[in-house]
Every structure is written in C-alpha cells, then in structure tokens.
Design an enzyme around this catalytic site. Structure first.
Site, PDB file in Angstrom:
ATOM      1  N   GLU A 198     -16.061  -8.801 -40.693  1.00 12.23           N
ATOM      2  CA  GLU A 198     -15.593  -9.820 -39.516  1.00 12.23           C
ATOM      3  C   GLU A 198     -16.750  -9.785 -38.409  1.00 12.23           C
ATOM      4  O   GLU A 198     -17.592  -9.426 -38.233  1.00 12.23           O
ATOM      5  CB  GLU A 198     -14.959  -8.513 -38.431  1.00 12.23           C
ATOM      6  CG  GLU A 198     -13.916  -9.597 -37.344  1.00 12.23           C
ATOM      7  CD  GLU A 198     -13.235  -9.200 -35.936  1.00 12.23           C
ATOM      8  OE1 GLU A 198     -13.506  -7.900 -36.076  1.00 12.23           O
ATOM      9  OE2 GLU A 198     -12.833  -9.912 -35.591  1.00 12.23           O
ATOM     10  N   ASP A 234     -16.764 -18.550 -31.292  1.00 10.49           N
ATOM     11  CA  ASP A 234     -16.828 -19.249 -29.876  1.00 10.49           C
ATOM     12  C   ASP A 234     -16.908 -20.911 -29.881  1.00 10.49           C
ATOM     13  O   ASP A 234     -17.680 -22.007 -30.827  1.00 10.49           O
ATOM     14  CB  ASP A 234     -18.324 -19.369 -29.317  1.00 10.49           C
ATOM     15  CG  ASP A 234     -18.876 -18.018 -28.974  1.00 10.49           C
ATOM     16  OD1 ASP A 234     -17.808 -17.076 -28.434  1.00 10.49           O
ATOM     17  OD2 ASP A 234     -19.570 -17.357 -29.547  1.00 10.49           O
ATOM     18  N   ASP A 278      -7.959 -20.752 -31.226  1.00 11.40           N
ATOM     19  CA  ASP A 278      -7.091 -21.749 -30.233  1.00 11.40           C
ATOM     20  C   ASP A 278      -7.324 -23.079 -29.716  1.00 11.40           C
ATOM     21  O   ASP A 278      -6.671 -23.964 -29.429  1.00 11.40           O
ATOM     22  CB  ASP A 278      -6.983 -20.908 -28.804  1.00 11.40           C
ATOM     23  CG  ASP A 278      -8.019 -21.119 -28.334  1.00 11.40           C
ATOM     24  OD1 ASP A 278      -9.086 -20.275 -29.057  1.00 11.40           O
ATOM     25  OD2 ASP A 278      -8.376 -21.462 -27.037  1.00 11.40           O
ATOM     26  N   THR A 291      -6.548  -9.499 -32.001  1.00 11.34           N
ATOM     27  CA  THR A 291      -7.127  -9.752 -30.940  1.00 11.34           C
ATOM     28  C   THR A 291      -7.708  -9.596 -29.275  1.00 11.34           C
ATOM     29  O   THR A 291      -6.757 -10.392 -29.416  1.00 11.34           O
ATOM     30  CB  THR A 291      -8.466 -10.351 -31.250  1.00 11.34           C
ATOM     31  OG1 THR A 291      -8.425 -12.044 -31.041  1.00 11.34           O
ATOM     32  CG2 THR A 291      -9.143 -10.501 -33.071  1.00 11.34           C
ATOM     33  N   GLU A 309      -7.077 -12.510 -28.623  1.00 14.74           N
ATOM     34  CA  GLU A 309      -5.665 -14.421 -29.157  1.00 14.74           C
ATOM     35  C   GLU A 309      -4.886 -13.348 -28.402  1.00 14.74           C
ATOM     36  O   GLU A 309      -4.089 -14.180 -28.005  1.00 14.74           O
ATOM     37  CB  GLU A 309      -5.621 -13.852 -30.633  1.00 14.74           C
ATOM     38  CG  GLU A 309      -4.373 -13.723 -31.246  1.00 14.74           C
ATOM     39  CD  GLU A 309      -3.933 -12.535 -32.766  1.00 14.74           C
ATOM     40  OE1 GLU A 309      -5.221 -11.915 -33.141  1.00 14.74           O
ATOM     41  OE2 GLU A 309      -3.541 -13.380 -33.355  1.00 14.74           O
TER      42      GLU A 309
HETATM   43  C1  SAM Z   1     -14.599 -16.041 -28.136  1.00 19.59           C
HETATM   44  S1  SAM Z   1     -15.863 -14.228 -28.939  1.00 19.59           S
HETATM   45  C2  SAM Z   1     -14.110 -13.916 -29.853  1.00 19.59           C
HETATM   46  C3  SAM Z   1     -14.297 -12.197 -30.304  1.00 19.59           C
HETATM   47  C4  SAM Z   1     -12.881 -11.598 -30.947  1.00 19.59           C
HETATM   48  N1  SAM Z   1     -12.959 -12.323 -32.110  1.00 19.59           N
HETATM   49  C5  SAM Z   1     -12.263 -11.378 -30.956  1.00 19.59           C
HETATM   50  O1  SAM Z   1     -10.884 -12.607 -30.946  1.00 19.59           O
HETATM   51  O2  SAM Z   1     -11.465 -11.069 -29.986  1.00 19.59           O
HETATM   52  C6  SAM Z   1     -17.074 -14.542 -30.454  1.00 19.59           C
HETATM   53  C7  SAM Z   1     -17.322 -13.575 -30.468  1.00 19.59           C
HETATM   54  O3  SAM Z   1     -18.480 -14.310 -31.718  1.00 19.59           O
HETATM   55  C8  SAM Z   1     -19.695 -13.940 -31.307  1.00 19.59           C
HETATM   56  N2  SAM Z   1     -20.640 -14.732 -31.863  1.00 19.59           N
HETATM   57  C9  SAM Z   1     -20.871 -16.116 -31.463  1.00 19.59           C
HETATM   58  N3  SAM Z   1     -21.928 -16.784 -31.946  1.00 19.59           N
HETATM   59  C10 SAM Z   1     -22.548 -15.616 -33.190  1.00 19.59           C
HETATM   60  C11 SAM Z   1     -23.109 -15.345 -33.858  1.00 19.59           C
HETATM   61  N4  SAM Z   1     -23.850 -16.866 -34.302  1.00 19.59           N
HETATM   62  N5  SAM Z   1     -23.311 -14.943 -34.999  1.00 19.59           N
HETATM   63  C12 SAM Z   1     -22.378 -13.432 -34.975  1.00 19.59           C
HETATM   64  N6  SAM Z   1     -21.761 -13.845 -34.002  1.00 19.59           N
HETATM   65  C13 SAM Z   1     -21.379 -14.388 -33.014  1.00 19.59           C
HETATM   66  C14 SAM Z   1     -19.477 -13.853 -29.631  1.00 19.59           C
HETATM   67  O4  SAM Z   1     -21.240 -13.041 -29.288  1.00 19.59           O
HETATM   68  C15 SAM Z   1     -18.846 -13.348 -28.822  1.00 19.59           C
HETATM   69  O5  SAM Z   1     -18.489 -11.404 -29.265  1.00 19.59           O
END
Ligand code: SAM
Length: 234
Positions: free
Chosen positions: A44, A119, A155, A193, A196
């Site tokens: 993941e 993100d 989304d 998640t 989600e």
């Molecule tokens: C919007 S959150 C979603 C977290 C989880 N997947 C969820 O659906 O609840 C996006 C996650 O991706 C991580 N992330 C963003 N860019 C990343 C990168 N280049 N490498 C690793 N993780 C990254 C962020 O730190 C964040 O925890």
C-alpha cells in the site's frame, strides 16, 4: 501541525521500530529476509493512518504487507496498530513512493498494489506534483508479478482519469479489469480507508480503477531523477 492525539507517535517503541525498515538506503529489499518467509506480497502506497493496511494484514495472515508513507508520524501510528494487532506480516517504510518503487522493491515481487486517495493536488498548477505519473507506472510495472493487480481510488475524478490515461500510454503492460468506460464509481469496499469514509460522508462519488499486470516485459526506464523538495511539498 501535529494534533494532540498524534503527539504520542513522535517517538517509537522497540516493538514498533522492528516493523519499520531503514529508508536511508537504495539497496533492493530481500523480501524473504525482511518478512522471515516467502509469501505473496501486497503494497500500500500512502497508507496514511494505516487503517486499510492493518485490516488487510489481519485478514490475510498468510501474506506479506508492505507499506510506504511520506509522513513519519503516520508510519509510527501504523506500526503501533500493527503491534497492537500482533500483525507479524507488516513492514513499513517512511519514504517517497516513487523512490521506494524504483530503488527498493524487487522486480516482479508484488501481487497487489493499492493507492487509495493520494494527495489530490486539484488545482491545474498543482497537478505536476501528482506522483502517479507514466514513469511511476512503468516502475510499478517492473515491480508487479504477471497477474498482479493495481487498485487506485480517488474522489478527484480527473486524477483517476489521468492515471487511466497514463496507463494507456504503456500498451501491453496492463489489462483493465473494468470494461466500458474503464473505471467504476462507488464500488463496495471491504475495508474503507479514513479518507474514503470522510469523502463518502461528504457525499462525494469515488472513482476506482483496477488493472492487472500482463506477462509482457516492462520496457526501459528513464534515468532516475529525485523529486525536488518543491515537487513533494504539501
Ligand atoms: C489523502 S491521504 C490518504 C491516506 C489513506 N490512503 C486514506 O485513504 O485514508 C494521502 C497520503 O499519501 C501520502 N503521500 C503523499 N505523497 C506521497 C509520496 N510521494 N510518497 C509516499 N506517500 C505519499 C500522504 O502523506 C498521505 O498520508
């Protein structure tokens, strides 16, 4: 800013540290050594607070779960959950997703990869910061086993469509599991998640992709270029 509840994850116990791998190297992982066994391996990317990964690990004790996440404190929180659940099948890395895929994950080693609510970088001028690029997807093609599946959800529909489009520029490497439009809206998920749940509660429609790796060898990759701090800035 770190919330009050997250402050306790600023430090790690020994048990938590044992589930967190060294990210300060470019050495390819030996997964058998890392997990102490040979087993199908799922990854993941961007696991956030680790809810999905923890549930997946508990429901598939016979499989190995790898996770990579950019925010250190979230890695510790997820290690905390895994220790609490006695999940011996989880290994976590605090690294950039693309760097991890290119340098650390062995070729043809993954049977599932999940990117759930990356993100979104929704503004047009931010879109270059999205990490699921064509080059990233080529690296993912190297890392996946033939028949392995890549699952993506967002989304932000134009991000899902951008990924769909990027996958179509790698002809022969991926088979779309969804016919017709090539994506599905609001499919039922076993382990939603954190994001989600938030997005569904806000009334958002979620766009899902599912692709299967074919047995066509993945082509040559572009030379590695480290993401600049500006590229990865939040
Ligand atoms: C919007 S959150 C979603 C977290 C989880 N997947 C969820 O659906 O609840 C996006 C996650 O991706 C991580 N992330 C963003 N860019 C990343 C990168 N280049 N490498 C690793 N993780 C990254 C962020 O730190 C964040 O925890």
């Amino acid at each position: 800013m770190v919330s009050k509840g997250m402050k306790r994850y600023r430090t790690r116990s020994d048990a938590q540290s044992q589930l967190i791998g060294n990210a300060q190297t470019e050495e390819t992982l030996n997964l058998e050594e890392l997990f102490g066994r040979a087993a199908p391996t799922r990854l993941e990317i961007g696991f956030g607070h680790g809810q999905f990964l923890s549930n997946l690990a508990a429901s598939h004790p016979d499989e190995n779960m790898l996770g990579v996440e950019a925010i250190d404190i979230r890695v510790t929180k997820t290690a905390h959950k895994s220790v609490k659940n006695n999940a011996a099948n989880v290994r976590l890395f605090n690294d950039d997703a693309h760097h991890f895929l290119r340098h650390r994950v062995p070729a043809q080693s993954l049977n599932r990869t999940y990117i759930l609510f990356p993100d979104p970088w929704p503004k047009p001028k931010q879109r270059r910061r999205r990490y699921v690029t064509r080059s990233f997807l080529l690296d993912l093609a190297h890392a996946m086993q033939p028949g392995g599946r890549f699952i993506f959800a967002s989304d932000t529909h134009n991000y899902s469509l951008q990924v769909l489009n990027n996958l179509s520029t790698l002809p022969g490497l991926w088979r779309n599991c969804y016919s017709g439009s090539g994506f599905e809206f609001d499919i039922p998920t076993r382990f939603p998640t954190v994001f989600e749940k938030h997005k569904k509660a806000e009334g958002c429609t979620i766009c899902y992709l599912m692709f299967e790796r074919t047995d066509t060898p993945a082509g040559e990759r572009v030379p590695w270029q480290a993401p600049t701090p500006q590229d990865s800035a939040q």
